[in-house]
Design a protein around this motif. Structure first.
Motif, PDB file in Angstrom:
ATOM      1  N   UNK A 171      27.411  -9.722  18.049  1.00 12.07           N
ATOM      2  CA  UNK A 171      26.104  -9.539  18.682  1.00 12.07           C
ATOM      3  C   UNK A 171      24.964  -9.974  17.785  1.00 12.07           C
ATOM      4  N   UNK A 172      25.271 -10.330  16.534  1.00 10.82           N
ATOM      5  CA  UNK A 172      24.268 -10.827  15.600  1.00 10.82           C
ATOM      6  C   UNK A 172      24.469 -12.338  15.478  1.00 10.82           C
ATOM      7  N   UNK A 173      23.417 -13.111  15.728  1.00  7.56           N
ATOM      8  CA  UNK A 173      23.525 -14.564  15.772  1.00  7.56           C
ATOM      9  C   UNK A 173      24.064 -15.139  14.459  1.00  7.56           C
ATOM     10  N   UNK A 174      23.509 -14.709  13.325  1.00  8.96           N
ATOM     11  CA  UNK A 174      23.947 -15.249  12.032  1.00  8.96           C
ATOM     12  C   UNK A 174      25.380 -14.843  11.690  1.00  8.96           C
ATOM     13  N   UNK A 228      -3.219 -19.484  -0.117  1.00 13.09           N
ATOM     14  CA  UNK A 228      -3.118 -19.659  -1.558  1.00 13.09           C
ATOM     15  C   UNK A 228      -3.916 -20.892  -1.967  1.00 13.09           C
ATOM     16  N   UNK A 229      -5.219 -20.809  -1.854  1.00 11.85           N
ATOM     17  CA  UNK A 229      -6.144 -21.859  -2.256  1.00 11.85           C
ATOM     18  C   UNK A 229      -5.882 -23.210  -1.595  1.00 11.85           C
ATOM     19  N   UNK A 230      -4.778 -23.874  -1.972  1.00 10.14           N
ATOM     20  CA  UNK A 230      -4.517 -25.214  -1.445  1.00 10.14           C
ATOM     21  C   UNK A 230      -3.579 -25.236  -0.246  1.00 10.14           C
ATOM     22  N   UNK A 231      -2.902 -24.128   0.021  1.00  9.03           N
ATOM     23  CA  UNK A 231      -1.945 -24.132   1.126  1.00  9.03           C
ATOM     24  C   UNK A 231      -1.818 -22.732   1.728  1.00  9.03           C
ATOM     25  N   UNK A 232      -1.370 -22.702   2.968  1.00  9.46           N
ATOM     26  CA  UNK A 232      -1.067 -21.444   3.643  1.00  9.46           C
ATOM     27  C   UNK A 232       0.439 -21.206   3.562  1.00  9.46           C
ATOM     28  N   UNK A 233       0.802 -19.941   3.452  1.00  3.18           N
ATOM     29  CA  UNK A 233       2.222 -19.607   3.378  1.00  3.18           C
ATOM     30  C   UNK A 233       2.495 -18.437   4.308  1.00  3.18           C
ATOM     31  N   UNK A 234       3.603 -18.511   5.023  1.00  2.00           N
ATOM     32  CA  UNK A 234       4.003 -17.411   5.897  1.00  2.00           C
ATOM     33  C   UNK A 234       4.712 -16.355   5.061  1.00  2.00           C
ATOM     34  N   UNK A 235       4.293 -15.113   5.212  1.00  2.00           N
ATOM     35  CA  UNK A 235       4.960 -14.005   4.526  1.00  2.00           C
ATOM     36  C   UNK A 235       5.437 -13.017   5.586  1.00  2.00           C
ATOM     37  N   UNK A 259      31.901 -19.155  -0.183  1.00  2.00           N
ATOM     38  CA  UNK A 259      31.178 -18.740   1.026  1.00  2.00           C
ATOM     39  C   UNK A 259      29.774 -18.241   0.692  1.00  2.00           C
ATOM     40  N   UNK A 260      29.619 -17.518  -0.401  1.00  2.00           N
ATOM     41  CA  UNK A 260      28.279 -17.069  -0.791  1.00  2.00           C
ATOM     42  C   UNK A 260      27.388 -18.286  -1.025  1.00  2.00           C
ATOM     43  N   UNK A 261      27.904 -19.260  -1.741  1.00  2.00           N
ATOM     44  CA  UNK A 261      27.128 -20.475  -2.014  1.00  2.00           C
ATOM     45  C   UNK A 261      26.776 -21.209  -0.728  1.00  2.00           C
ATOM     46  N   UNK A 262      27.749 -21.359   0.160  1.00  2.00           N
ATOM     47  CA  UNK A 262      27.517 -22.093   1.403  1.00  2.00           C
ATOM     48  C   UNK A 262      26.568 -21.353   2.341  1.00  2.00           C
ATOM     49  N   UNK A 263      26.776 -20.057   2.487  1.00  2.00           N
ATOM     50  CA  UNK A 263      26.011 -19.301   3.484  1.00  2.00           C
ATOM     51  C   UNK A 263      24.597 -18.956   3.023  1.00  2.00           C
ATOM     52  N   UNK A 280      18.511 -19.903   6.447  1.00  2.00           N
ATOM     53  CA  UNK A 280      18.992 -18.521   6.465  1.00  2.00           C
ATOM     54  C   UNK A 280      17.860 -17.514   6.286  1.00  2.00           C
ATOM     55  N   UNK A 281      17.040 -17.686   5.256  1.00  2.00           N
ATOM     56  CA  UNK A 281      15.968 -16.712   4.995  1.00  2.00           C
ATOM     57  C   UNK A 281      15.012 -16.595   6.171  1.00  2.00           C
ATOM     58  N   UNK A 282      14.639 -17.751   6.717  1.00  2.00           N
ATOM     59  CA  UNK A 282      13.696 -17.755   7.843  1.00  2.00           C
ATOM     60  C   UNK A 282      14.302 -17.067   9.060  1.00  2.00           C
ATOM     61  N   UNK A 283      15.591 -17.315   9.291  1.00  2.00           N
ATOM     62  CA  UNK A 283      16.254 -16.726  10.459  1.00  2.00           C
ATOM     63  C   UNK A 283      16.442 -15.213  10.298  1.00  2.00           C
TER      64      UNK A 283
END
Length: 185
Positions: free
Chosen positions: A16-19, A81-88, A39-43, A60-63
């Motif tokens: 039931x979890x997509x990832x 952040x002055x020169x760019x926007x970042x999603x947190x 698997x840790x390295x790949x995933x 992965x992080x974004x999902x």
């Protein structure tokens, strides 16, 4: 050795979890069993192997962040952040975070069993992952000094155990010890 443990699929029933379901499909599709470390390295996207590109999870992080936003645990903000926007993704559900912190604190204090093989597996896995993510000290930061010291010492003793020895007597928690061995490498 725990580092060379191969991951064998016991069930490919959807979670039931997509990832998680995508991970199960990857593990099922591998022609030869891969090790926990592979698997840790790949995933996590920590490696780039042209022969195994089809088994890597994308973004992965974004999902994970998106899934936690959908569950109401995190929120999405734009930071300038002055020169760019970042999603947190700051925590929006402090109650859920506090529940996990309390669970870990209690597992090392009031509910301490002094034997990792008698610990709740999910709690042991959470401890290993918090340690591997360098956030475990934060979990105990709100405790009084004496309790903080007890919790940190018990945690250190637990995490300093030899994953090879513990995996051999794990009785179903071998994967947790193999993950700890991989992160300790």
């Amino acid at each position: 050795s725990a580092l060379s443990f191969q991951v064998l699929l016991k069930s490919d029933a959807p979670t039931g979890d997509v990832l998680l379901d995508e991970t199960l499909r990857h593990i099922k599709a591998t022609e030869s069993a891969e090790t926990v470390q592979t698997w840790i390295d790949l995933l996590t996207g920590e490696t780039w192997n042209p022969f195994k590109l089809q088994y890597q999870l994308r973004n992965v992080r974004e999902r994970i962040a998106k899934a936690l936003v959908e569950k109401g645990i995190l929120t999405t903000e734009k930071q300038n952040f002055l020169l760019f926007d970042m999603t947190t993704h700051p925590v929006s559900n402090a109650t859920e975070k506090q529940r996990l912190v309390k669970k870990l604190q209690e597992s090392m204090l009031e509910r301490w069993v002094n034997d990792p093989h008698r610990m709740d597996r999910r709690t042991l896995a959470l401890l290993v992952l918090a340690h591997s993510s360098d956030v475990l000290e934060n979990v105990f930061a709100s405790l009084a000094d004496d309790k903080y010291n007890v919790a940190m010492n018990r945690t250190k003793d637990l995490l300093d155990m030899d994953p090879e020895v513990e995996a051999a007597k794990a009785g179903g928690a071998e994967m947790i010890w193999a993950v700890l061995a991989a992160f300790n490498k």
